[in-house]
Design a protein around this motif. Structure first.
Motif: not given
Length: 117
Positions: A100, A55, A61-62, A57-58, A82
């Motif tokens: 997201c 993924e 990912t979080q 997009q940070p 990431n």
């Protein structure tokens, strides 16, 4: 199978369940490219697959890693990466609102289109 429509997770689940049941029973690996918050990654891991969740997009990912951590029994089977997975270099613009969502614009390939989500 397209996951672009509203409610597609629910619509797609019966088919994916069949695929995962067979693939994961054979110690398969599930690669979730564009994993977003990781719904399919977590489902695949719950069926016993090893999962590589990619993924770019940070924030997503979080959220994905939070989901993995909340399901301690699955964590050993899920690897969160990431990154943007593509065959050729390209640029991608994402929504700046921290959600997201799919990429707003992808460029660098002949058939690049803007996403509608």
């Amino acid at each position: 199978v397209s996951c672009a429509q509203e409610g597609s997770f629910v619509k797609t689940f019966p088919l994916m369940e069949q695929v995962l049941r067979v693939s994961c029973a054979q110690e398969g690996t599930f690669v979730d490219s564009g994993a977003n918050e990781g719904s399919w990654s977590l489902v695949a891991a719950s069926y016993g697959c090893k999962v590589i969740a990619v993924e770019p997009q940070p924030h997503c990912t979080q959220l994905l890693q939070t989901g993995v951590n909340a399901n301690a029994g699955l964590g050993g089977r899920v690897r969160v990466v990431n990154a943007f997975l593509a065959a050729t270099p390209m640029s991608v613009n994402f929504s700046a609102d921290g959600s997201c969502r799919a990429a707003r614009q992808v460029s660098g390939c002949p058939d690049a289109r803007s996403a509608t989500s």
